[in-house]
Structures are given as structure tokens and as C-alpha cells.
Write an enzyme that holds these catalytic residues in place. Structure first.
Site, short mmCIF file in Angstrom:
data_model
loop_
_atom_site.label_atom_id
_atom_site.label_comp_id
_atom_site.label_asym_id
_atom_site.label_seq_id
_atom_site.Cartn_x
_atom_site.Cartn_y
_atom_site.Cartn_z
N LYS A 21 0.62 -0.75 0.00
CA LYS A 21 0.16 0.20 0.18
C LYS A 21 0.84 1.33 -0.22
O LYS A 21 1.69 1.34 0.37
CB LYS A 21 -0.59 -0.65 1.54
CG LYS A 21 -2.32 -1.37 1.15
CD LYS A 21 -3.10 -0.91 1.80
CE LYS A 21 -4.13 -1.88 2.39
NZ LYS A 21 -5.36 -1.49 3.17
N ARG A 55 -25.20 -5.88 6.51
CA ARG A 55 -25.21 -7.20 5.95
C ARG A 55 -24.98 -8.45 6.41
O ARG A 55 -24.71 -9.98 6.27
CB ARG A 55 -23.57 -7.24 4.99
CG ARG A 55 -23.01 -6.40 4.42
CD ARG A 55 -21.42 -6.36 4.10
NE ARG A 55 -21.22 -6.90 2.95
CZ ARG A 55 -19.86 -7.33 2.53
NH1 ARG A 55 -18.95 -7.05 2.96
NH2 ARG A 55 -20.08 -8.75 1.75
N GLU A 75 -19.53 -8.53 9.03
CA GLU A 75 -19.93 -8.36 9.48
C GLU A 75 -21.20 -9.73 10.67
O GLU A 75 -21.26 -8.63 11.91
CB GLU A 75 -20.84 -7.16 8.78
CG GLU A 75 -20.00 -6.10 8.43
CD GLU A 75 -19.24 -6.30 7.39
OE1 GLU A 75 -18.88 -5.20 6.86
OE2 GLU A 75 -19.32 -7.46 6.35
#
Length: 623
Positions: free
Chosen positions: A283, A398, A370
Site C-alpha cells: 500500500k 450485510r 459483519e
């Protein structure tokens, strides 16, 4: 005066076809220019930076090797799609990235044929790619399908459900794991590069298939050979898990090395069946500031490309609802040892950094999972603890079944701190919290609250924690009215609203974040304004009182009109036979596009002027 940056090669690329016409030796220069353009562009508009810097070479390699858009390229989450958008004809639109009527921050099917699947939530790419691959087979079409998924997104159960299905579906698809954080990954070097290229080459795979054919006549020998192959590969790559799912595993490979990526992808393109390529990226690659702090540079506002983000990147001193939650969480944890904090991979975004530091034994980041987060909280509550689940509104969608079945049905004391309720702005329809009041209010046992300012938010969180049952506090992105929260843990009377302004003829019943707009409209109309506070249990007595002395009731909410808080008012009036007109204001029955929050509210008629305008239209005799 600094000269304008130059991108001589990048400016010639308006489609992947032009990219594929380049000589291989030119691609490194293209990657450098693309990375420089990304930094300069996002510095001017804001957006996701670290993840996009990490996928520059991978994106170039994919569009070089595969015949997009005929071959399908499916991104996961979409945080890493900017290089893809730039190379597929949207370079000139990046100066309006995530702005109203500008380029979306995530892949969007109606924006470009190269965006094969609309995303914004994680862990969907493998499922979608499998559907596309099976559709191609069903229609007799020759095309390749590639899914790119990050190591964080791979932690979600949906990704493994898709792997489980794809491994036995005998489809010609490639899954690429873009791994930029997993500590278990071995070092990437020349040996891994060579082995991966060898393992993806025709000789290796032809030998493997020939061996399987020959040994197929002797199943015990075939099983022995398979196990031997896995143990040998296990010494050089952590691929056994994916092989067990039915994929041919290759990697890991350096995701910033075009000379390794392109030959490997070309080899894999010619191999039939489900394949899994493990790619190591970094990243923030190529921008030292982002490399050193990829979290800070994950989602950024406008900043100086030369100097970087000043301070902590959070902007000015205005207190946000997220900070109110984080401070309350720590104070409540000090007061009650039963409190457990849970987040599905949103520690920073949900304001839990301080809590994680001060209460590490009571903090759980469960990853992008989730459904698990909610049922995990239910299990804790069963044993007498008091879990607090910090989650974005759009991500709670979700885990809807778990919210109903595992928490509310059992009436367990779980607190849901639901951030990003209402319109979130630049992230657009995949992240707007437009539905939570509708889908939460219909669930039995669940208390639903919407604060109108920061002080009320803290009180509501304390109220939710004190409640002996499930409770949800829904608050918007950013700051509110600047009302400083009191330092204590004061609670509110359950299900009671308040009158904030006394007026005549018209009563505005506001829920949460739009109270300031309602008060401003009330001043202009000389209308009564109520801060309803609770969507459930709704303040029936207050509704009846207002209906008794006003000619028109107006509900105002930053939520879908259908099934929202206004519907609860309508139910109360109907059940009591009260014949007073009710005008329901809220989000229309469509997905709202990206843009600045205030601009979107104005377009939808939910600012002060819009509220006044629609009420005056509804009352032709004049108000």
C-alpha cells in the site's frame, strides 16, 4: 513557479487497446507516470490513495494480458480501481473524482463497459466472477474472467463461500489475491519469481495433467502423488488451502514487478480451470509518505502532494460524531467492566483507536465479517457481557439476518453504534446510510434512536448501553451543531421526544441529523418543531398532542421515505383514527449518487429552503 507535471506516455493511453500496443520496455515508464498522476490527482480531489498506489503495476499487467472488456475484470471493494479508470478512458475526468456528476470512486457498470461489476462493499468479486464465467460457458462464449480480491476482503465468509463453489464448478476463471498486509506471506524474491513462472508454464502443467491421467488408473498412487505435490509446494508457497478448494495455486509473486507479472499472467491465461494467483503488493507504493502510514493515506481529503497531509489528516477542530462515540466508549468502559468493543475491520473509521489502546483485552477487530461480528456480540451478551458493535450503516445491511435472528429475537443487550447514517457524500450509493431506519424500525425488541447533535448522541449511547435489550444509535458522518457533550453518562427517558420550538398551524417532526434544517424552516414558517429522538419506541403522546393542535404534520428524516420514521407517525395516526394531514419528507425511492453532502440534501429538498418550499406548496392558503 513549479512546472506542470508531464505524462507523455500516459496521455497517449485512452483505452487498454492502446496500452496493449506499447512495447514491453515502455510499461515501466507508464507505471511511473501513472503513479505520479495518481498522487497529483488525488491530492486535488481527495479519495483513496494508498490502495490505488499499490495496484498500479497489477492493473497495467491485467489490461496488457487480457482482452478487456471482452475478458471480464472484476475488482473487489473498488478502493483500488483508480489506475483501472485512468487506463480505460477516464483520465481527463479524474479532476471531478467523486464530485457531483463526476467520475465515481468505485467501479460502476453504467459509467464504463470496463467496469464489469458495481462494487463498494467487500468480498463480492469471486462470486460475481464465477457467475460471469458460468454465464460465458452457458452461452458458448470464449472469454477469460479475472477476480481481484484483497487479503482483508478474503477474510469474509462470502469469499470462502464463492471459493467453495468455484473450485468444483470447473470454470475457466482466475482469482488474484492482492496481498498487502498478511504477515504470513513469505519474502518475495528471485526464487519465488522463478518458481511461480515455472509452475504456471506449459511444461509443468502438462506434466501434472499427464501424471494425473496415468495415475488415475491407480487411485492410491494418485492420492500419494497429490499429497507429495502439495507438500513440495507447501515449502515454497502457502497454497495448500486454495488447492483444497479445487484451485491451482501459483505464487506468491511480486505485484510491482512487471517482468514477473506479465509472463505469469500470460501463462495462466492459457491454463484451463480455476486458478489462484497470490500477488504481494505494498500500500502506498512509490509515495514515501503513504508507504510509511498507509492507514492515514487510505482515504484522504485534499492535500499537498509535496508536503503530505498535515496533522492527523482529520481536518479542523470540529468535533465529529465518530469522535463522540470513541470518547463515550472509553468513558463507559471505565465505568463498566462488562463493556466489550467490536468492529468489523473499521477501527479507525469508527473511532475505536483510543479504546483499542486503553482496553486491548476488551477490543475485538473481527475483520471484514459483519455477520460474524453481530453473532459474536450475541454470544458475549448471552454470558452477561455488554458488547458494543461499531459499524457503518451500509455495512450493517450485510448482517441483517443476524441482527434479527441472533440478537433481537433473543432480546440480547447488544448496542449498535451505527455510523454514517444518511448521506455520506463522495462515496456515493454504496456507502449512503439511506435504509437503516426503515430496516431497523420493523424489528421487534430493537430500540432505534437518532441524535440531532453531538451532546444528544452521547446521551443516546449511554441510554442504549443502560437498556436491557438490543438498541441502535444511528448518527451521521462528520460533525453536527457543535453542541459539546457533557462529560457524564447521562441517559434519556426511553421513547420521549421534545418540543424545540412552539409555532402555529404546522408541526415539523424531525428525526436526527435534519433537526437544524427543520428549526431553520420553522423560524421562517413560524412552525412548531419537535425533536423526536426515538424512531422506536416512537413518542405516541407527542404525536397525538401535535396532531391535536396543528393543521399539518411534517415528518423529516435523512432516510428512505418508504418504511422510515414518517411511516411510524402515519401508523400512530391511523391506529388512533386521527385525521390530520401528514407530509413525509425524506430520501426518494432511488439510489442517490455521489456528491457533497450539503449539495445532495439541497437537490433532494431536505435543506431549509427545500422544506419551506414543499410545505408552502402543500398549504396553498399560506403558512
Amino acid at each position: 513557479m513549479t512546472a506542470a507535471p508531464s505524462y507523455p506516455l500516459l496521455e497517449t493511453i485512452n483505452s487498454p487497446a492502446e496500452l496493449r500496443a506499447l512495447e514491453r520496455r515502455q510499461l515501466a515508464q507508464l507505471a511511473d507516470e501513472l503513479r505520479a498522476f495518481l498522487i497529483a490527482s488525488v491530492a486535488q480531489t481527495g479519495g483513496h490513495l494508498s490502495s490505488n498506489l499499490g495496484t498500479v503495476e497489477l492493473t497495467i499487467a491485467l489490461h496488457t494480458v487480457f482482452d478487456t472488456p471482452h475478458d471480464r475484470l472484476v475488482w473487489d471493494v473498488g478502493h483500488q480501481c483508480y489506475p483501472h479508470k485512468i487506463l480505460t478512458g477516464r483520465r481527463d475526468g479524474m479532476d471531478k473524482l467523486r464530485m457531483r456528476h463526476g467520475v465515481a470512486g468505485f467501479p460502476k457498470r453504467c459509467e464504463s463497459p470496463y467496469d464489469t461489476f458495481g462494487v463498494g462493499h467487500s468480498s463480492t468479486s469471486i462470486s460475481a466472477a464465477l457467475g460471469m464465467a458460468l454465464a460465458a460457458r452457458h452461452k458458448g462464449e470464449e472469454r477469460k474472467v479475472v477476480a481481484v480480491i484483497g487479503d482483508g476482503a478474503l477474510s469474509a465468509g462470502m469469499a470462502f463461500e464463492a471459493l467453495n463453489n468455484a473450485g468444483v464448478a470447473d470454470t475457466d476463471m482466475l482469482v488474484i489475491l492482492n496481498d498487502n498486509e498478511m504477515s504470513i506471506s513469505p519474502p518475495v524474491g528471485a526464487l519465488n519469481k522463478i518458481l511461480t513462472r515455472l509452475m504456471s508454464g506449459k511444461t509443468y502443467n502438462a506434466a501434472r495433467e499427464a501424471g494425473r491421467h496415468m495415475l488415475g488408473f491407480a487411485p492410491p498412487l494418485l492420492e500419494l502423488a497429490r499429497r507429495a505435490e502439495e507438500h513440495v509446494k507447501g515449502m515454497i508457497a502457502p497454497g495448500t488451502l486454495f488447492e483444497e478448494f479445487g484451485f491451482h495455486y501459483y505464487g506468491p509473486i511480486d505485484g510491482h514487478d512487471l517482468d514477473a507479472l506479465i509472463p505469469t499472467l500470460e501463462n495462466l491465461k492459457g491454463i484451463k480451470g480455476p486458478k489462484f494467483l497470490h500477488v504481494i503488493t505494498r500500500k502506498g507504493q512509490g509515495y514515501k509518505l503513504a508507504e510509511s502510514d498507509p492507514v492515514l493515506y487510505h482515504g484522504v481529503g485534499k492535500f499537498s502532494a509535496d508536503q503530505g497531509i498535515s496533522g492527523d489528516g482529520k481536518g479542523g477542530g470540529k468535533l465529529t460524531y465518530t469522535q463522540v462515540f470513541g470518547d463515550w466508549l472509553c468513558d463507559q468502559a471505565k465505568a463498566d467492566a462488562r463493556l466489550i468493543g467490536i468492529t468489523p475491520a473499521m477501527c479507525e473509521g469508527s473511532g475505536m483507536v483510543r479504546f483499542a489502546s486503553e482496553f486491548p483485552d476488551r477490543y475485538f477487530d473481527v475483520g471484514i465479517a459483519e455477520q460474524h461480528a453481530v453473532t459474536f456480540a450475541a454470544g458475549l451478551a448471552c454470558e452477561g457481557l455488554k458488547p458494543v458493535v461499531a459499524i457503518y450503516s451500509t455495512f450493517l445491511q450485510r448482517a441483517y439476518d443476524q441482527l434479527i435472528h441472533d440478537v433481537a429475537l433473543q432480546n440480547l443487550p447488544v448496542v449498535f453504534a451505527v455510523d454514517r447514517g444518511g448521506l455520506v457524500g463522495a462515496d456515493g450509493p454504496t456507502h449512503h446510510g439511506a435504509l437503516d431506519l426503515s430496516f431497523a424500525a420493523c424489528i421487534p425488541n430493537l430500540v432505534v434512536m437518532a441524535p440531532s447533535d453531538e451532546a444528544e448522541c452521547r446521551c443516546m449511547l449511554a441510554t442504549a448501553f443502560a437498556h436491557d435489550g438490543p438498541a441502535l444509535v444511528r448518527y451521521p458522518r462528520g460533525g453536527g451543531n457543535g453542541a459539546p457533550p457533557a462529560p457524564g453518562l447521562d441517559t434519556l427517558p426511553l421513547g420521549q421526544g421534545e418540543i424545540r420550538r412552539r409555532g402555529r398551524a404546522v408541526a415539523l417532526l424531525a428525526f436526527g441529523s435534519l433537526l437544524p434544517e427543520a428549526l431553520a424552516a420553522g423560524d421562517e414558517l413560524d412552525a412548531t418543531v419537535a425533536n423526536m429522538r426515538f424512531v422506536k419506541p416512537i413518542d405516541v403522546d407527542l404525536i397525538v398532542e401535535l396532531a391535536g393542535n396543528h393543521a399539518l404534520l411534517v415528518s423529516i428524516e435523512e432516510n428512505a421515505v418508504i418504511g422510515g420514521a414518517g411511516s411510524e407517525i402515519e401508523r400512530v395516526l391511523g391506529e388512533r383514527g386521527i385525521d390530520v394531514p401528514l407530509l413525509r419528507l425524506g430520501l426518494p425511492d432511488r439510489f442517490i449518487e455521489h456528491g457533497e453532502q450539503g449539495q445532495l440534501l439541497a437537490e433532494l429538498g431536505l435543506d431549509k429552503d427545500g422544506i419551506v418550499r414543499v410545505i408552502r406548496r402543500a398549504t396553498p392558503t399560506g403558512v
